[in-house]
Design an enzyme around this catalytic site. Sequence first.
Site, PDB file in Angstrom:
ATOM      1  N   GLY B  42      56.540  28.045  52.912  1.00 46.22           N
ATOM      2  CA  GLY B  42      55.398  28.053  51.994  1.00 46.22           C
ATOM      3  C   GLY B  42      54.776  29.439  51.909  1.00 46.22           C
ATOM      4  N   VAL B  44      52.201  32.733  52.414  1.00 47.72           N
ATOM      5  CA  VAL B  44      50.819  32.974  51.989  1.00 47.72           C
ATOM      6  C   VAL B  44      50.496  32.195  50.726  1.00 47.72           C
ATOM      7  CG1 VAL B  44      49.258  34.725  51.051  1.00 47.72           C
ATOM      8  CG2 VAL B  44      50.637  35.238  53.074  1.00 47.72           C
ATOM      9  N   LYS B  54      43.952  28.010  43.576  1.00 51.92           N
ATOM     10  CA  LYS B  54      43.971  27.320  42.274  1.00 51.92           C
ATOM     11  C   LYS B  54      43.290  25.955  42.356  1.00 51.92           C
ATOM     12  CE  LYS B  54      44.919  30.462  41.220  1.00 51.92           C
ATOM     13  NZ  LYS B  54      45.344  31.711  41.869  1.00 51.92           N
ATOM     14  N   GLY B 184      35.521  44.813  45.799  1.00 46.45           N
ATOM     15  CA  GLY B 184      36.784  44.917  45.056  1.00 46.45           C
ATOM     16  C   GLY B 184      36.786  44.008  43.843  1.00 46.45           C
ATOM     17  N   GLY B 185      36.832  44.600  42.662  1.00 41.67           N
ATOM     18  CA  GLY B 185      36.811  43.826  41.413  1.00 41.67           C
ATOM     19  C   GLY B 185      38.195  43.542  40.883  1.00 41.67           C
ATOM     20  N   GLY B 186      39.134  43.299  41.798  1.00 45.98           N
ATOM     21  CA  GLY B 186      40.483  42.913  41.390  1.00 45.98           C
ATOM     22  C   GLY B 186      40.558  41.407  41.219  1.00 45.98           C
ATOM     23  N   ILE B 188      41.774  38.948  43.044  1.00 45.36           N
ATOM     24  CA  ILE B 188      41.435  38.046  44.161  1.00 45.36           C
ATOM     25  C   ILE B 188      39.915  37.946  44.310  1.00 45.36           C
ATOM     26  CG2 ILE B 188      41.634  37.695  46.649  1.00 45.36           C
ATOM     27  CD1 ILE B 188      44.389  39.087  46.475  1.00 45.36           C
ATOM     28  N   ASP B 316      56.846  40.983  48.166  1.00 47.17           N
ATOM     29  CA  ASP B 316      55.756  41.940  48.385  1.00 47.17           C
ATOM     30  C   ASP B 316      56.173  43.108  49.280  1.00 47.17           C
ATOM     31  OD1 ASP B 316      54.405  40.074  46.971  1.00 47.17           O
ATOM     32  OD2 ASP B 316      52.819  39.702  48.450  1.00 47.17           O
ATOM     33  N   HIS B 448      50.128  22.334  16.100  1.00 45.64           N
ATOM     34  CA  HIS B 448      48.742  22.471  15.665  1.00 45.64           C
ATOM     35  C   HIS B 448      47.966  21.217  16.054  1.00 45.64           C
ATOM     36  CE1 HIS B 448      45.410  23.806  13.175  1.00 45.64           C
ATOM     37  NE2 HIS B 448      45.322  22.581  12.721  1.00 45.64           N
TER      38      HIS B 448
END
Lengths: 450, 474
Positions: B42, B44, B54, B184-186, B188, B316, B448
């Site tokens: 699984g 991180v 989420k 930190g304005g990223g 996450i 990563d 639509h």
Amino acid sequence: MATEFKLPELGENIASGDLVRLMIKPGASIAEGQPVMELETDKAVIEVPSSIGGVVLEIKVKEGQKVKVGEVIFTIEGGAAAPADEPRKHEPVEHMSGQQGARLAFQLAMRAEGKTEEQALPPDRPQAASVAFSMPVQLGKVAGTDRDPIPAAPHVRRLAREIGVNIRSVVGSGPGGRISEDDVKQYAKSALMQAAAAAQTPRGIFVEPELPDFAKWGKTERVSMRGVRRKTAEHLRQAWNTIPHVTQQDRADITELEQLRAKFAPRAEEAGGKMTVTTIALKVCASALKVFPQFNASIDMGKEEIIYKQYINIGVAVDTDRGLLVPVIRDVDKKNIVELAAEMTQLSKKARDRKLTPEEMEGGTFTITNLGGIGGTGFSPIVNHPEVAILGLSRSRMEPEWVNNKFEPRLILPLSLSYDHRLIDGADAARFLRWIAEAFEQPFLLSVQG
Amino acid sequence: MANTSNLRVAVIGGGPGGYAAAFLAADLGMKVTLIDPEANPGGVCLYRGCIPSKALLHVAKLLEEAEQAKNWGIEFGEPKVDLNKLREWKASIVKKLTGGLGQLSKQRSVTFVSGRAAFVNATTLKVTKTAAGGEETLTFDRIVIATGSRPTVVPSLKLDSPRLMDSTGALDLPDIPKTLLVIGGGYIGLELGSVYATLGTKVTVVEMLSGLLPGADRDLVLPLHKRLEKLFSAILLNTTVKSLKDEKTGIRVTLDGPNVKEKEQVFDRVLMSVGRRPNSEIPGLDKTKVKVNAKGFIEINEQRQTAEPTVYAIGDVAGEPMLAHKAMHEGRCAVEAIAGHKVAFEPNAIPAVVFTDPEIAWAGLTETQAKEQGREITVAKFPWAASGRAITLDRPEGLTKLLIDPKTERVLGVGIVGLGAGELIAEGVLAIEMCALAADVGMTIHPHPTLSETMMEAAEIFYGQATDIYRPKK
């Protein structure tokens, strides 16, 4: 706003040309259709007309420079690009309006909030290295490389890799250059065929032998081979390497013909032409090509087919101060000698004045080259590939001929026919040239058989 | 092709990259050992990343919509949050998914070893078992490193206090603090900040750069920025944190920036989310020829092979972007390469998604990058204010844009901000990967009324012919 004028398409297979003369200056006012420069392409100097009108702002090219199709030549103030330059169905301005509309709406919204765009959307600054929070980004490049993405779907890229094709060398046939599975297979197939052909016929790939250092023996000067010379060199090397040449020699008694020529020459002059041996040879060859269609053909080795042409267009080699040019006279079989003489005179003049268009040198099915004006008793002309035969004429001279049990002075024209032995057998060539010789001797034959 | 069925393959790390690699290797007939400290695969992503965040963001969205429903004539009253139950629900999701992966491992005969691996040499690993205890030395033909990444800590802001959390700590949801500082304005920081803010925490975000979500196009960030300005108590840009001090009542923070009103403030909790760093410090890695670059990433080639021919690296630990879906694709690529297939990792686009509300997603080229590269593009934008579906959702602030090569008309990039952007971007990725032209997207019938129509209409805007928007020609 400035509008760009780009070098338009000039003709088949013409990608670039040398800029011989610029006919405009910055600040000059030009009209649509006005010639703006002279360009020397592979075989001709062409006047290029502008497709836009206005005041010339900036000229982006220099005389003597090589210019490519699509390259920006100059810009004018205002005006709109001619549709011919932009074959796309939508105009670039249209895209801009969409973008600008969105931008405008955004700016208005910002103004309503009392902010400038700069404040609302501060420009990105390069990230500081220390506490850099790196957002996951894919730089519009293939991951981990600085290469642009390839316009091929993933399964196509994999196929290429599997069969060992470098997909970057494949030219996509789809919209926007998209590479299909078939494109990759076709590329691989042609690469294999080329390799096989190269292995079988070492002549196919011609390696230039290394040159000695000529300066050892004296002073030399190197001049770049431009325009006509370069094209001639490439074309003839290709023709020589492709075609197994044989030259058939014959002679035609043109004593009677010469009398006729002198008699009817004024008629041609009235029409603005000059009735020469070459002009008559045009007519004779057109008739001969009808009788012997394999001389009016091409070979497609790839498909293993012979292409018979249902038209007779004959090229005539013209000697100019820039080199050899071959203007083509169309539908020779449908024109009379006076008409041919007029057209020939006109084309020769154009060739010498550098005014021939590329179209006027395309589409030939047979070629005539006449060195008689200079002299000689015979030579081996090289076939103008992809044609399969060429007729060379040398100087006609009075010779003693054994006629009716005695020597008589007769005017004899030497004929040299080089042909592509892949398509034409020696016997056929001999028959073809004999037919031509007899037609010169008895012009009535043209009406009987031609 | 060599017979690969007898190959013994080890995968170090059970995250999405690792288990994707292990499962494919097993499917191709290799003998696979998957090594991870947890009880199940699984990584991180499932234990303390994508999945639990989420779950919490879903709750946050529900709370926000309940609040917004007042505008539509529906009132629910004040929500009551049972933190224990929320944690349990989140844990059950993690358990379900990781347990499922454990099952899949068994079904595929993948040997899952719960432990930590160290290199003995290029083909031998020593595994220290976490749960069972003891050590085991195992030999393999190929080894795939998929050890992932961990949150970065700024050395000058190190503080031994339970009030200072990283993303892992924040996902544990220890309490609902009154105040929270997000450093930190990223993505996450903004995702977790949103969760806490909707649960009732007063959130302050500090970003040292001039905008939130560096790397994303500004026009995509703008609608999110506007909404977050309302949700958060403050967003401080161009601001740095000078120091953190643990006090009885909270963490005293010294801030430095143009819009900082109080230089010193006390926060109940601080979330440090300044990025992630690769887990390349694997014991014994120096006994192999594997190279690690200055940023800590393992160097690999197109096939994800390291400088040591028997060792591969993915995810990563092998380079940006640090995203689960990229790792999974790489994992499969590495295993195919091991199997002798002629493959390379060469996607035309890797989507990035920020799961805030509204979501931001993009793929392929961005406008900022096009500008940097000096590349000529045409941008076709469709504002959601013209989308019927967006209006019915009362969320017209979204935007869909296509970046198009004006010469070939090929779609080079897609950017979306708005509800469900993360789902919508998949079509954009497919368009880029299949080299679709704007015309292909425009001529594909979209259902639509849906938000997906905005892709089609953006393509139509490129041709100046969108149905639901009128842009007069000049």
